[in-house]
Design an enzyme around this catalytic site. Sequence first.
Site, PDB file in Angstrom:
ATOM      1  N   LYS A   1       0.031   4.248  -0.132  1.00 58.31           N
ATOM      2  CA  LYS A   1      -0.636   5.418   0.476  1.00 58.31           C
ATOM      3  C   LYS A   1      -0.466   6.621  -0.473  1.00 58.31           C
ATOM      4  O   LYS A   1      -0.486   6.439  -1.680  1.00 58.31           O
ATOM      5  CB  LYS A   1      -0.078   5.675   1.871  1.00 58.31           C
ATOM      6  CG  LYS A   1      -0.122   4.390   2.715  1.00 58.31           C
ATOM      7  CD  LYS A   1       0.117   4.620   4.159  1.00 58.31           C
ATOM      8  CE  LYS A   1       0.028   3.278   4.882  1.00 58.31           C
ATOM      9  NZ  LYS A   1       0.124   3.402   6.318  1.00 58.31           N
TER      10      LYS A   1
ATOM     11  N   GLU B   1      -4.770  -4.885  11.040  1.00 56.46           N
ATOM     12  CA  GLU B   1      -3.727  -3.875  11.192  1.00 56.46           C
ATOM     13  C   GLU B   1      -3.967  -3.095  12.481  1.00 56.46           C
ATOM     14  O   GLU B   1      -4.773  -2.154  12.495  1.00 56.46           O
ATOM     15  CB  GLU B   1      -3.765  -2.883  10.027  1.00 56.46           C
ATOM     16  CG  GLU B   1      -3.533  -3.513   8.676  1.00 56.46           C
ATOM     17  CD  GLU B   1      -3.088  -2.481   7.659  1.00 56.46           C
ATOM     18  OE1 GLU B   1      -1.968  -2.606   7.169  1.00 56.46           O
ATOM     19  OE2 GLU B   1      -3.836  -1.536   7.385  1.00 56.46           O
TER      20      GLU B   1
ATOM     21  N   GLY C   1       2.914   2.347  10.629  1.00 60.26           N
ATOM     22  CA  GLY C   1       3.863   3.441  10.409  1.00 60.26           C
ATOM     23  C   GLY C   1       4.643   3.850  11.644  1.00 60.26           C
ATOM     24  O   GLY C   1       5.304   4.887  11.648  1.00 60.26           O
TER      25      GLY C   1
ATOM     26  N   HIS D   1      -9.417   1.026   5.567  1.00 59.95           N
ATOM     27  CA  HIS D   1      -8.100   1.257   6.171  1.00 59.95           C
ATOM     28  C   HIS D   1      -8.254   2.233   7.334  1.00 59.95           C
ATOM     29  O   HIS D   1      -9.072   3.162   7.271  1.00 59.95           O
ATOM     30  CB  HIS D   1      -7.142   1.820   5.109  1.00 59.95           C
ATOM     31  CG  HIS D   1      -5.721   1.853   5.590  1.00 59.95           C
ATOM     32  ND1 HIS D   1      -5.258   2.813   6.446  1.00 59.95           N
ATOM     33  CD2 HIS D   1      -4.678   1.010   5.368  1.00 59.95           C
ATOM     34  CE1 HIS D   1      -3.979   2.577   6.718  1.00 59.95           C
ATOM     35  NE2 HIS D   1      -3.603   1.487   6.072  1.00 59.95           N
TER      36      HIS D   1
ATOM     37  N   ASN E   1       0.861  -1.192   0.000  1.00 56.48           N
ATOM     38  CA  ASN E   1       0.000   0.000   0.000  1.00 56.48           C
ATOM     39  C   ASN E   1       0.894   1.238   0.000  1.00 56.48           C
ATOM     40  O   ASN E   1       1.496   1.566   1.014  1.00 56.48           O
ATOM     41  CB  ASN E   1      -0.879  -0.055   1.266  1.00 56.48           C
ATOM     42  CG  ASN E   1      -1.672   1.224   1.500  1.00 56.48           C
ATOM     43  OD1 ASN E   1      -1.799   2.056   0.591  1.00 56.48           O
ATOM     44  ND2 ASN E   1      -2.192   1.380   2.709  1.00 56.48           N
TER      45      ASN E   1
ATOM     46  N   GLU F   1      -6.613   4.688   8.234  1.00 53.90           N
ATOM     47  CA  GLU F   1      -6.465   6.107   7.866  1.00 53.90           C
ATOM     48  C   GLU F   1      -7.756   6.641   7.254  1.00 53.90           C
ATOM     49  O   GLU F   1      -8.112   7.806   7.464  1.00 53.90           O
ATOM     50  CB  GLU F   1      -5.267   6.260   6.909  1.00 53.90           C
ATOM     51  CG  GLU F   1      -3.953   6.097   7.668  1.00 53.90           C
ATOM     52  CD  GLU F   1      -2.794   5.556   6.851  1.00 53.90           C
ATOM     53  OE1 GLU F   1      -2.831   5.609   5.606  1.00 53.90           O
ATOM     54  OE2 GLU F   1      -1.835   5.058   7.471  1.00 53.90           O
TER      55      GLU F   1
ATOM     56  N   SER G   1       3.850  -2.056  10.239  1.00 49.83           N
ATOM     57  CA  SER G   1       5.308  -2.104  10.376  1.00 49.83           C
ATOM     58  C   SER G   1       5.907  -3.471  10.051  1.00 49.83           C
ATOM     59  O   SER G   1       6.846  -3.922  10.711  1.00 49.83           O
ATOM     60  CB  SER G   1       5.736  -1.630  11.774  1.00 49.83           C
ATOM     61  OG  SER G   1       5.342  -0.277  11.963  1.00 49.83           O
TER      62      SER G   1
HETATM   63  P1  PGA Z   1       3.161   0.343   7.547  1.00 50.47           P
HETATM   64  O1  PGA Z   1       1.664   0.537   6.972  1.00 50.47           O
HETATM   65  O2  PGA Z   1       3.691  -0.952   6.972  1.00 50.47           O
HETATM   66  O3  PGA Z   1       3.918   1.545   7.050  1.00 50.47           O
HETATM   67  O4  PGA Z   1       3.057   0.282   9.020  1.00 50.47           O
HETATM   68  C1  PGA Z   1       0.775  -0.551   6.843  1.00 50.47           C
HETATM   69  C2  PGA Z   1      -0.564  -0.074   6.317  1.00 50.47           C
HETATM   70  O5  PGA Z   1      -1.045   0.968   6.744  1.00 50.47           O
HETATM   71  O6  PGA Z   1      -1.176  -0.748   5.467  1.00 50.47           O
END
Ligand code: PGA
Length: 254
Positions: A11, A167, A173, A95, A9, A97, A211
């Site tokens: 983003k 997640e 992140g 997601h 992803n 976010e 992560s």
């Molecule tokens: P990350 O993001 O691997 O940077 O933690 C995962 C995601 O939000 O899908």
Amino acid sequence: MRRKIVAGNWKMNGSKDLAKELVGCVRSEAEALDNGVEVVIIPPLIYVADVVEQAGGKLAVGVQNVGQWSSGAYTGEVSADMAKDQGCEYALVGHSERRQLFGESDELVAAKVERLLASGLTAIVCVGETLEEREAGRAEAVVASQVKAALTKVAAEHWGQVVIAYEPVWAIGTGKTATAEDAQAMHAAIRVTLAEAGAPAESISLLYGGSVKADNAAALFAEPDIDGGLIGGASLKSEDFISICRAMPAGAES
Ligand code: PGA
């Protein structure tokens, strides 16, 4: 047998150049994988066509979001049919976010899931608890309720197009990953929830996200209920992303 999937992803990151260089490299490396993993790249919408041009073979493409409508006067939105039309096979939905920054509710997530499945896309439904919810001992309850709410409109013939990505919000992140044991425990709990929701729980792929890096992917993917990963930051570097794809053990599907 469950599909093994590693999805990147991007983003709101990337460029035309990244689409060209990274995707070309990931595609040729993906061809050499013999562990049965499906590799998916999920770029910003505006780069989907560039990524689709470079993809194919073992490398599929997805979108990060779609609108809940089929078409019409919805300025700025893109439909599931359009994503399919452009060559996408996957779409993220729910997601954290989107839930936190754009106020997406469980009801909206369920409506988008329904639309995606009707369009023939595979929906990667994202769920996960916040740190506060985990510390309050509510992680499993929160995730179970998100899973159930997202799947209320899934017709029996569409279960094969449903993937769940667990997640934990505190791991996205942040560089903090759930331990393989904690992630496995939540994935096992999600399978119980899926069965309660009437889904064929044993055949639905469950991905872990938050992560995931080249050095922790193997331990996560070795767990029996973790069928792959949803990768953010580490999907922006071809070497890191390919190392994660390689970390999937061959024959890990059940
Ligand atoms: P990350 O993001 O691997 O940077 O933690 C995962 C995601 O939000 O899908």
